[in-house]
Design a protein around this motif. Sequence first.
Motif, PDB file in Angstrom:
ATOM      1  N   PHE A  23     -12.195  22.171  -9.936  1.00  0.00           N
ATOM      2  CA  PHE A  23     -12.838  22.125 -11.177  1.00  0.00           C
ATOM      3  C   PHE A  23     -11.939  22.267 -12.551  1.00  0.00           C
ATOM      4  O   PHE A  23     -12.111  21.338 -13.404  1.00  0.00           O
ATOM      5  CB  PHE A  23     -14.026  23.386 -11.148  1.00  0.00           C
ATOM      6  N   LEU A  24     -10.987  22.938 -12.300  1.00  0.00           N
ATOM      7  CA  LEU A  24     -10.106  23.104 -13.500  1.00  0.00           C
ATOM      8  C   LEU A  24      -9.203  22.207 -13.452  1.00  0.00           C
ATOM      9  O   LEU A  24      -8.865  21.653 -14.670  1.00  0.00           O
ATOM     10  CB  LEU A  24      -9.318  24.734 -13.447  1.00  0.00           C
ATOM     11  N   SER A  42     -24.004  21.632 -13.593  1.00  0.00           N
ATOM     12  CA  SER A  42     -23.236  22.454 -14.720  1.00  0.00           C
ATOM     13  C   SER A  42     -22.744  21.333 -15.935  1.00  0.00           C
ATOM     14  O   SER A  42     -22.908  21.653 -17.133  1.00  0.00           O
ATOM     15  CB  SER A  42     -21.754  22.983 -14.099  1.00  0.00           C
ATOM     16  N   SER A  43     -22.316  20.200 -15.463  1.00  0.00           N
ATOM     17  CA  SER A  43     -22.136  19.183 -16.506  1.00  0.00           C
ATOM     18  C   SER A  43     -23.395  18.575 -17.370  1.00  0.00           C
ATOM     19  O   SER A  43     -23.295  18.463 -18.398  1.00  0.00           O
ATOM     20  CB  SER A  43     -21.426  17.895 -15.949  1.00  0.00           C
ATOM     21  N   ALA A  94     -17.705  26.876 -10.636  1.00  0.00           N
ATOM     22  CA  ALA A  94     -16.789  27.489  -9.861  1.00  0.00           C
ATOM     23  C   ALA A  94     -17.590  28.665  -9.006  1.00  0.00           C
ATOM     24  O   ALA A  94     -17.696  28.766  -8.055  1.00  0.00           O
ATOM     25  CB  ALA A  94     -15.463  28.082 -10.340  1.00  0.00           C
ATOM     26  N   MET A 151     -21.083  21.163  -9.929  1.00  0.00           N
ATOM     27  CA  MET A 151     -20.615  20.319 -10.865  1.00  0.00           C
ATOM     28  C   MET A 151     -21.464  19.468 -11.611  1.00  0.00           C
ATOM     29  O   MET A 151     -21.739  19.356 -12.852  1.00  0.00           O
ATOM     30  CB  MET A 151     -19.211  19.445 -10.567  1.00  0.00           C
ATOM     31  N   LYS A 207     -18.384  25.136 -18.384  1.00  0.00           N
ATOM     32  CA  LYS A 207     -19.056  24.379 -17.410  1.00  0.00           C
ATOM     33  C   LYS A 207     -18.334  24.511 -16.125  1.00  0.00           C
ATOM     34  O   LYS A 207     -18.731  24.416 -14.998  1.00  0.00           O
ATOM     35  CB  LYS A 207     -19.274  22.628 -17.691  1.00  0.00           C
ATOM     36  N   THR A 208     -17.021  24.249 -16.083  1.00  0.00           N
ATOM     37  CA  THR A 208     -16.127  24.413 -15.045  1.00  0.00           C
ATOM     38  C   THR A 208     -16.360  25.808 -14.395  1.00  0.00           C
ATOM     39  O   THR A 208     -16.125  26.146 -13.032  1.00  0.00           O
ATOM     40  CB  THR A 208     -14.742  23.957 -15.283  1.00  0.00           C
ATOM     41  N   GLN A 258      -8.792  11.026 -14.189  1.00  0.00           N
ATOM     42  CA  GLN A 258      -9.802  12.171 -13.344  1.00  0.00           C
ATOM     43  C   GLN A 258      -9.539  11.906 -11.932  1.00  0.00           C
ATOM     44  O   GLN A 258      -9.614  12.836 -11.119  1.00  0.00           O
ATOM     45  CB  GLN A 258     -11.155  11.737 -13.702  1.00  0.00           C
ATOM     46  N   GLY A 274     -11.975  19.519 -15.232  1.00  0.00           N
ATOM     47  CA  GLY A 274     -12.544  19.765 -16.521  1.00  0.00           C
ATOM     48  C   GLY A 274     -11.698  20.559 -17.264  1.00  0.00           C
ATOM     49  O   GLY A 274     -12.288  21.048 -18.549  1.00  0.00           O
TER      50      GLY A 274
END
Length: 378
Positions: free
Chosen positions: A194-195, A277-278, A208, A274, A203-204, A149, A198
């Motif tokens: 983001f892509l 969203s996560s 975004a 992020m 969530k991504t 990551q 994740g």
Amino acid sequence: MKNELIIKIVSVVVFLVLSVGVIIYANTDRPKYTITESSGVEYETARVLSVLEDNTTIDADVENVKKGSAELEVEILTGRYKGDVCKVTNYFSALYNVDVSKGDTVSVRIDTSDVNEYTISIYNYNRIPLTIGLVVVFFGVLLLLGGKQGLKAFIGLVYTVVAIIFVLLPLTLKGVSPIPLTIGIVFVTSAVCFLLIGGIQKKTIAAALGSLAGVLIAAFLGAIAAKVGGVTTFQMDEAEALLLVKSTNPIQLRGLFISGILIAAMGAVMDIAMSISSAISEVHEANSKLGFKDLFAAGMNIGRDAMGTMANTLVLAYVGGALNMMVLIYSYGVSFTQLINTDFVAIELIRAIAGSVGIIGTVPCVAAISASLMSREK
């Protein structure tokens, strides 16, 4: 499964081709500084062979900095004069203090006045090794602690830097309106980041879209505040130099102020987008029966805890960048009325508040988008 892989590969290839095409177009007819055999100014790297004469003294009145001059013998290491050995006078003052010794490398300025006739002066320390070292340390820490990551995050950062330097800057010089251009770059680069981290997930996508909403909120508030306060790029320190650039390039100066706010707020907005969203994704995984209302409430609760620190991050970043000027203004003992009405304070205030409101506005936007996507069966 095989078809999905093919679609992903084709999508990546198409995106990369489009990106390269945009970069090539943006940098077509890019301004270039040219030199000839008989004229030009170049900045190269040189090594100090010896200190021939040291005429410096210590200035006790200015925190013991050196003043005076020193005679150096240097060897040019790069450029068309590579291998030449020259004598150069290195001047010292409180504002110009490049203190080097035998074996050190320095950045030198070479002024060519005729064929093989030039003068050389010490420009600054050679900071190329430092720059490379810091990038390597940053990459190493990301890779060591973040693993795969971390590598993806570094690639996303590189893509963002490339987009700003090789797309935003040249297209701005070409006369493209900086605000919509910056919004587009912010959205694309944040989506790529983001892509990469994740993949294509709910969530991504939510992060975004929420990031785009946050920077739009920051831009909207910044534009209103700038309009009301009469703040434009023309009140900034670089205005005079930019006006000279405008005489030869169709650059639109007024939008640069808002574009700066968008770019500055982008990192913090992506961070909180992020995170929320996560978190909502994890809540949904733990209890898939929760509907939009419950997921949205969970996102808002998490966002409220993060708002204060994220807003502080942006405000303190601006304060840190303007600390020297703040100390200077404070030393004059100016009145509050004079202080609050200066261009410098107005500019920094609008930047900090607009960016912070953009961060805060990101929270309900991401919470709503994430809750809506997560609560759907498909």
